[in-house]
Design an enzyme around this catalytic site. Structure first.
Site, PDB file in Angstrom:
ATOM      1  CB  SER A   1      -0.928  -0.045   1.384  1.00 41.73           C
ATOM      2  OG  SER A   1      -1.462   1.357   1.395  1.00 41.73           O
TER       3      SER A   1
ATOM      4  CG  MET B   1      -8.301   6.983   2.708  1.00 38.05           C
ATOM      5  SD  MET B   1      -7.411   6.850   4.061  1.00 38.05           S
ATOM      6  CE  MET B   1      -6.692   5.190   4.127  1.00 38.05           C
TER       7      MET B   1
ATOM      8  CG  MET C   1     -11.756  -3.244   5.224  1.00 31.82           C
ATOM      9  SD  MET C   1      -9.911  -2.429   4.290  1.00 31.82           S
ATOM     10  CE  MET C   1      -9.178  -1.565   5.532  1.00 31.82           C
TER      11      MET C   1
ATOM     12  N   GLY D   1      -8.997   4.034   7.329  1.00 26.25           N
ATOM     13  CA  GLY D   1      -8.798   5.339   7.317  1.00 26.25           C
ATOM     14  C   GLY D   1      -7.251   5.487   7.481  1.00 26.25           C
ATOM     15  CG  PHE D   2      -5.891   6.714  10.193  1.00 26.20           C
ATOM     16  CD1 PHE D   2      -5.486   7.867   9.776  1.00 26.20           C
ATOM     17  CD2 PHE D   2      -6.991   6.343  10.743  1.00 26.20           C
ATOM     18  CE1 PHE D   2      -5.904   9.277  10.080  1.00 26.20           C
ATOM     19  CE2 PHE D   2      -7.781   7.764  10.882  1.00 26.20           C
ATOM     20  CZ  PHE D   2      -7.405   8.940  10.529  1.00 26.20           C
ATOM     21  N   GLY D   3      -2.949   3.886   7.815  1.00 27.28           N
ATOM     22  CA  GLY D   3      -1.962   2.796   7.745  1.00 27.28           C
ATOM     23  C   GLY D   3      -1.342   2.639   9.361  1.00 27.28           C
ATOM     24  N   GLY D   4      -0.759   1.700   9.537  1.00 25.84           N
ATOM     25  CA  GLY D   4      -0.063   1.273  10.515  1.00 25.84           C
ATOM     26  C   GLY D   4      -0.937   0.885  11.889  1.00 25.84           C
TER      27      GLY D   4
ATOM     28  N   GLY E   1      -4.881  -4.347   6.169  1.00 23.27           N
ATOM     29  CA  GLY E   1      -4.716  -3.885   7.444  1.00 23.27           C
ATOM     30  C   GLY E   1      -4.064  -4.568   8.274  1.00 23.27           C
ATOM     31  N   GLY E   2      -2.772  -4.104   8.847  1.00 19.42           N
ATOM     32  CA  GLY E   2      -1.903  -4.923   9.781  1.00 19.42           C
ATOM     33  C   GLY E   2      -1.242  -6.084   9.535  1.00 19.42           C
TER      34      GLY E   2
ATOM     35  N   GLY F   1       1.235  -2.255   4.203  1.00 17.72           N
ATOM     36  CA  GLY F   1       1.908  -0.744   3.916  1.00 17.72           C
ATOM     37  C   GLY F   1       3.213  -0.681   4.736  1.00 17.72           C
ATOM     38  CB  SER F   2       3.656   0.067   8.169  1.00 13.16           C
ATOM     39  OG  SER F   2       2.002  -0.104   8.537  1.00 13.16           O
TER      40      SER F   2
HETATM   41  O1  LIG Z   1      -7.035   0.696   3.508  1.00 13.97           O
HETATM   42  C1  LIG Z   1      -6.127   0.935   4.308  1.00 13.97           C
HETATM   43  C2  LIG Z   1      -6.320   1.389   5.490  1.00 13.97           C
HETATM   44  O2  LIG Z   1      -7.662   2.084   5.426  1.00 13.97           O
HETATM   45  C3  LIG Z   1      -4.583   0.415   4.080  1.00 13.97           C
HETATM   46  O3  LIG Z   1      -4.316  -0.193   2.842  1.00 13.97           O
HETATM   47  C4  LIG Z   1      -4.019  -0.433   5.236  1.00 13.97           C
HETATM   48  O4  LIG Z   1      -4.108   0.196   6.336  1.00 13.97           O
HETATM   49  C5  LIG Z   1      -2.524  -0.732   4.896  1.00 13.97           C
HETATM   50  O5  LIG Z   1      -1.820  -0.314   5.739  1.00 13.97           O
HETATM   51  P1  LIG Z   1      -0.688  -1.172   6.648  1.00 13.97           P
HETATM   52  O6  LIG Z   1      -0.399  -2.423   6.273  1.00 13.97           O
HETATM   53  O7  LIG Z   1       0.108  -0.062   7.553  1.00 13.97           O
HETATM   54  O8  LIG Z   1      -1.922  -1.586   7.829  1.00 13.97           O
HETATM   55 FE   LIG Z   2      -6.312  -0.033   1.626  1.00  9.28          FE
END
Ligand SMILES: O=C(CO)[C@H](O)[C@H](O)COP(=O)(O)O
Ligand SMILES: [Fe+2]
Length: 229
Positions: free
Chosen positions: A12, A41, A141, A146-149, A177-178, A198-199
Site C-alpha cells: 500500500s 480516502m 478489512m 482510514g489509516f495505515g499502521g 490492514g496490519g 503498507g508499513s
Molecule cells: O486501506 C488501508 C487503511 O484504510 C490500508 O491499505 C492499510 O491500512 C495498509 O496499511 P498497513 O499495512 O500499514 O496497515
Molecule cells: Fe487499503
C-alpha cells in the site's frame, strides 16, 4: 489479469513517500511486489483524505503490473469512469458506502475493470452473499479503514466463511490492514490470497535504498506460502 490462487503481495503506497509515488511504485515492484495497492480516502466515508484519480493516472506509467485501487469514498458511482480512465485494473468499493452496491459493481465491470467489494471489520460475510457472481475480489478489512499502521484485528472466521461462500468461483480474497510476517499466515490459512501491506513493506527502506522492501516482501510471502490446505 489472469486468475490464480498463489499468494500475492500488494504494498500500500499509503506508507510510501508521498513526494515520490512514481519512483516508490517502480522500486517496490522491482523488489518483488505483485500488485500496487492505492488507498483513496475522502474525509467523509473515512476520517482521512489521501488522493484521487489524478494521482492514480500520474502513477500508472510507473506500474508494470496490477493497480489495485481501494476506494474509501462515498458516493462511489460518480467517480467510476474517472478511475477507469486513470488505468485502475481492480476497483474496490465498500459495501457500507451506499445503498446500491449491486449497481456499483455492475458499473465497475461495465467500465472494464475487475470489481472488488470491501467489508469493514464490523460487517458480516452475509452482507455480500448476493454478490458472489458480481465480484472478482472481496477485501476483508483487518483494521477500521482510514489509516495505515494500525493493529491487526482477527477476521479469520469471516475469511473462512467467505471462502466457503465463493466455492469454485475465480474470486480473490484480499486482506487489508496490519498484515506482517506474523499475521500473514493466519489469513492465508483461512483462505486469503492477496495480502495488502503498507508499513510492513515500506519500513526500513527508501527509493535510494530499496533492498529492505524486497526483504520485507519476501518475509511476508514466505510466512504465507503453503499454509492454505
Ligand atoms: O486501506 C488501508 C487503511 O484504510 C490500508 O491499505 C492499510 O491500512 C495498509 O496499511 P498497513 O499495512 O500499514 O496497515
Ligand atoms: Fe487499503
Amino acid at each position: 489479469m489472469t486468475f490464480d490462487r498463489a499468494i500475492k503481495i500488494a504494498p500500500s503506497i499509503l506508507a510510501a513517500d508521498f513526494a515520490s509515488f512514481g519512483a516508490e511504485c517502480a522500486a517496490v515492484e522491482a523488489q518483488g511486489a505483485d500488485w500496487i495497492h492505492v488507498d483513496v480516502m475522502d474525509g467523509h466515508f473515512v476520517p482521512n483524505i489521501t488522493f484521487g484519480p489524478a494521482t492514480c493516472a500520474a502513477i500508472r506509467p510507473h506500474i508494470k503490473g496490477v493497480m489495485d485501487v481501494h476506494l474509501m469514498i462515498a458516493p462511489v458511482d460518480p467517480y467510476i469512469d474517472a478511475f477507469a480512465d486513470a488505468g485502475a485494473d481492480v476497483l474496490t468499493a465498500h459495501v457500507e458506502a451506499g445503498p446500491h452496491i449491486h449497481r456499483t459493481l455492475q458499473a465497475i465491470r461495465g467500465a472494464g475493470m475487475k470489481a472488488g467489494v470491501a467489508l469493514n471489520p464490523g460487517t458480516p460475510a452475509s452482507a455480500v452473499a448476493e454478490l458472489m457472481d458480481m465480484v472478482d475480489l472481496i477485501c476483508v478489512m483487518t483494521v477500521n479503514p482510514g489509516f495505515g499502521g494500525q493493529k491487526f484485528i482477527d477476521m479469520t472466521a469471516k475469511i473462512k466463511t467467505l471462502r466457503d461462500m465463493i466455492g469454485d468461483r475465480p474470486v480473490h480474497i484480499e486482506i487489508d490492514g496490519g498484515v506482517d510476517p506474523k499475521t500473514a499466515p493466519l489469513v492465508a490459512k483461512a483462505g486469503a490470497d492477496v495480502l495488502v501491506a503498507g508499513s510492513a513493506v515500506f519500513r526500513g527502506g527508501s527509493v535510494s535504498d530499496p533492498a529492505p522492501y524486497g526483504d520485507n516482501i519476501r518475509a511476508i510471502r514466505a510466512a504465507a506460502t503453503g499454509v492454505w490446505a
